[in-house]
Design a protein around this motif. Structure first.
Motif, PDB file in Angstrom:
ATOM      1  N   ILE A  61      39.983  17.315 -30.847  1.00 54.83           N
ATOM      2  CA  ILE A  61      39.344  17.294 -29.529  1.00 54.83           C
ATOM      3  C   ILE A  61      40.001  16.183 -28.714  1.00 54.83           C
ATOM      4  O   ILE A  61      39.990  15.014 -29.132  1.00 54.83           O
ATOM      5  N   GLN A  62      40.551  16.541 -27.583  1.00 56.06           N
ATOM      6  CA  GLN A  62      41.320  15.599 -26.776  1.00 56.06           C
ATOM      7  C   GLN A  62      40.404  14.865 -25.801  1.00 56.06           C
ATOM      8  O   GLN A  62      40.030  15.384 -24.746  1.00 56.06           O
ATOM      9  N   LEU A  63      40.001  13.664 -26.168  1.00 56.13           N
ATOM     10  CA  LEU A  63      39.216  12.799 -25.277  1.00 56.13           C
ATOM     11  C   LEU A  63      39.728  11.380 -25.484  1.00 56.13           C
ATOM     12  O   LEU A  63      39.357  10.712 -26.440  1.00 56.13           O
ATOM     13  N   ASN A  64      40.554  10.944 -24.580  1.00 54.46           N
ATOM     14  CA  ASN A  64      41.249   9.667 -24.770  1.00 54.46           C
ATOM     15  C   ASN A  64      40.507   8.509 -24.120  1.00 54.46           C
ATOM     16  O   ASN A  64      41.047   7.786 -23.277  1.00 54.46           O
ATOM     17  N   TRP A  65      39.247   8.344 -24.493  1.00 52.16           N
ATOM     18  CA  TRP A  65      38.457   7.239 -23.967  1.00 52.16           C
ATOM     19  C   TRP A  65      38.747   5.967 -24.765  1.00 52.16           C
ATOM     20  O   TRP A  65      38.865   6.001 -26.001  1.00 52.16           O
ATOM     21  N   SER A  66      38.777   4.854 -24.057  1.00 48.59           N
ATOM     22  CA  SER A  66      38.953   3.551 -24.701  1.00 48.59           C
ATOM     23  C   SER A  66      37.608   3.005 -25.157  1.00 48.59           C
ATOM     24  O   SER A  66      36.541   3.486 -24.746  1.00 48.59           O
ATOM     25  N   HIS A  67      37.658   1.955 -25.968  1.00 46.09           N
ATOM     26  CA  HIS A  67      36.420   1.273 -26.365  1.00 46.09           C
ATOM     27  C   HIS A  67      35.680   0.752 -25.141  1.00 46.09           C
ATOM     28  O   HIS A  67      34.441   0.792 -25.099  1.00 46.09           O
ATOM     29  N   ASP A  68      36.439   0.269 -24.151  1.00 43.75           N
ATOM     30  CA  ASP A  68      35.793  -0.270 -22.951  1.00 43.75           C
ATOM     31  C   ASP A  68      35.033   0.808 -22.195  1.00 43.75           C
ATOM     32  O   ASP A  68      33.941   0.547 -21.658  1.00 43.75           O
ATOM     33  N   GLN A  69      35.576   2.014 -22.130  1.00 40.38           N
ATOM     34  CA  GLN A  69      34.864   3.101 -21.452  1.00 40.38           C
ATOM     35  C   GLN A  69      33.556   3.424 -22.166  1.00 40.38           C
ATOM     36  O   GLN A  69      32.512   3.619 -21.531  1.00 40.38           O
ATOM     37  N   TRP A  70      33.614   3.500 -23.495  1.00 36.09           N
ATOM     38  CA  TRP A  70      32.385   3.760 -24.251  1.00 36.09           C
ATOM     39  C   TRP A  70      31.392   2.604 -24.105  1.00 36.09           C
ATOM     40  O   TRP A  70      30.186   2.822 -23.983  1.00 36.09           O
ATOM     41  N   ARG A  71      31.903   1.378 -24.096  1.00 32.94           N
ATOM     42  CA  ARG A  71      31.009   0.220 -23.961  1.00 32.94           C
ATOM     43  C   ARG A  71      30.313   0.233 -22.599  1.00 32.94           C
ATOM     44  O   ARG A  71      29.107  -0.036 -22.502  1.00 32.94           O
ATOM     45  N   ASP A  72      31.059   0.558 -21.546  1.00 38.83           N
ATOM     46  CA  ASP A  72      30.457   0.613 -20.215  1.00 38.83           C
ATOM     47  C   ASP A  72      29.367   1.679 -20.156  1.00 38.83           C
ATOM     48  O   ASP A  72      28.297   1.457 -19.565  1.00 38.83           O
ATOM     49  N   LEU A  73      29.631   2.847 -20.755  1.00 35.66           N
ATOM     50  CA  LEU A  73      28.631   3.904 -20.774  1.00 35.66           C
ATOM     51  C   LEU A  73      27.371   3.432 -21.515  1.00 35.66           C
ATOM     52  O   LEU A  73      26.246   3.585 -21.019  1.00 35.66           O
ATOM     53  N   CYS A  74      27.570   2.853 -22.694  1.00 36.15           N
ATOM     54  CA  CYS A  74      26.426   2.404 -23.496  1.00 36.15           C
ATOM     55  C   CYS A  74      25.642   1.317 -22.776  1.00 36.15           C
ATOM     56  O   CYS A  74      24.395   1.320 -22.771  1.00 36.15           O
ATOM     57  N   GLN A  75      26.348   0.385 -22.168  1.00 33.85           N
ATOM     58  CA  GLN A  75      25.660  -0.708 -21.480  1.00 33.85           C
ATOM     59  C   GLN A  75      24.852  -0.196 -20.294  1.00 33.85           C
ATOM     60  O   GLN A  75      23.742  -0.672 -20.035  1.00 33.85           O
ATOM     61  N   GLU A  76      25.393   0.801 -19.597  1.00 39.07           N
ATOM     62  CA  GLU A  76      24.649   1.358 -18.471  1.00 39.07           C
ATOM     63  C   GLU A  76      23.402   2.084 -18.953  1.00 39.07           C
ATOM     64  O   GLU A  76      22.333   2.002 -18.316  1.00 39.07           O
ATOM     65  N   LEU A  77      23.493   2.796 -20.071  1.00 37.95           N
ATOM     66  CA  LEU A  77      22.300   3.440 -20.638  1.00 37.95           C
ATOM     67  C   LEU A  77      21.243   2.402 -21.017  1.00 37.95           C
ATOM     68  O   LEU A  77      20.049   2.607 -20.803  1.00 37.95           O
ATOM     69  N   ILE A  78      21.683   1.283 -21.583  1.00 35.89           N
ATOM     70  CA  ILE A  78      20.750   0.211 -21.921  1.00 35.89           C
ATOM     71  C   ILE A  78      20.091  -0.331 -20.658  1.00 35.89           C
ATOM     72  O   ILE A  78      18.877  -0.559 -20.610  1.00 35.89           O
ATOM     73  N   ASN A  79      20.890  -0.521 -19.621  1.00 42.31           N
ATOM     74  CA  ASN A  79      20.345  -1.056 -18.372  1.00 42.31           C
ATOM     75  C   ASN A  79      19.350  -0.097 -17.724  1.00 42.31           C
ATOM     76  O   ASN A  79      18.344  -0.530 -17.137  1.00 42.31           O
TER      77      ASN A  79
END
Length: 285
Positions: A61-79
């Protein structure tokens, strides 16, 4: 009302819509992770994302997300969902094709979905305060690539339900050779003569992040011996202690197996020390 993420937007859960032609719906063609967060601090973020990236690569599955992209998503969900403890459920499928067709389609955009899920408060690592578990044993009938954290969980669900219908909290699974693999939704361990023993990782076992952290902190501390090797059914039933672990349970003691008491039927002293070490170090990964 929970706020979730779907394909670039943060929206109320009730507004999230996915095509019935999505291959996650049709084939279970996808990967997921659950990252626990306590007081806004995530446990094992890096290893969770590493495992997701490895799973996506295994399924091509081609999804070239970086750790930073995932971290930003997770942090926004937390917020957006400021609960004191929450599991961040991350879910990627191959996406929606124009027809139901078994081969991997070309030119399909992956579906990325994430949501907060309620998880219990972090367990108290004390023998007289922790919730202990009852387990039922059975032969492992799941597929042969359990090292991939696929959303195709029917085998796990069926095992888990079989144990649940018998009054158990989890199941311990054994392969055709009578060797311990894991649980329906957890990794498994035994303790004998003060040594923690857990099955070596292979295609039968999910490389759990809680397992990774737990073994790491035990080895860093050095006061409890750790072995990774094959574990027989006889060894399980002769164990002084049995544990299970997952992101939501952390390290949890088992006090009954197939209706028999484990040890004296109470959480053991090795578990207590290991759980305290895990609690002290879990945010360092």
């Amino acid at each position: 009302m929970s706020i979730v993420y779907l394909n670039g937007s943060f929206i109320p859960m009730e507004e999230a819509k996915i095509s019935p032609l999505d291959r996650g719906f049709l084939f279970g063609d996808g990967i997921y992770e659950v990252i626990p967060s306590y007081g806004g601090k995530m446990v094992g973020f890096g290893p969770h994302i590493d495992r997701m990236i490895e799973g996506l690569a295994a399924l091509e599955i081609q999804l070239n997300w970086s750790h930073d992209q995932w971290r930003d998503l997770c942090q926004e969900l937390i917020n957006l969902n400021p609960d004191p403890q929450v599991g961040l459920y991350l879910h990627v499928t191959r996406g929606a094709d124009t027809k139901r067709h078994h081969p991997y389609p070309a030119g399909v955009t992956p579906t990325v979905f994430a949501m907060p899920t309620a998880i219990p408060a972090a367990p108290i690592p004390q023998r007289d305060k922790v919730n202990a578990y009852k387990v039922t044993t059975m032969q492992d009938h799941r597929w042969k690539k359990c090292n991939i954290k696929s959303i195709s969980l029917l085998g796990n669900v069926m095992h888990y339900q079989q144990g649940y219908s018998q009054g158990s909290d989890e199941v311990l699974l054994f392969n055709e050779q009578g060797e311990l693999t894991e649980c329906g939704a957890c990794n498994a361990y035994i303790v004998k003569n003060g040594t923690v023993i857990t099955p070596v990782l292979d295609n039968q076992i999910l490389p759990g992040i809680t397992r990774l952290i737990a073994l790491g902190v035990l080895r860093e501390d050095g006061s409890i011996a750790v072995e990774e090797r094959n574990v027989t059914r006889e060894e399980v039933f002769d164990a002084d202690e049995i544990w299970i672990s997952s992101s939501s349970k952390e390290i949890a003691p088992v006090t009954q197996i197939d209706g028999q008491l484990v040890g004296d039927g109470k959480p053991g002293p090795v578990w207590e020390k290991a759980a305290q070490l895990y609690s002290a170090g879990k945010f360092n990964y």
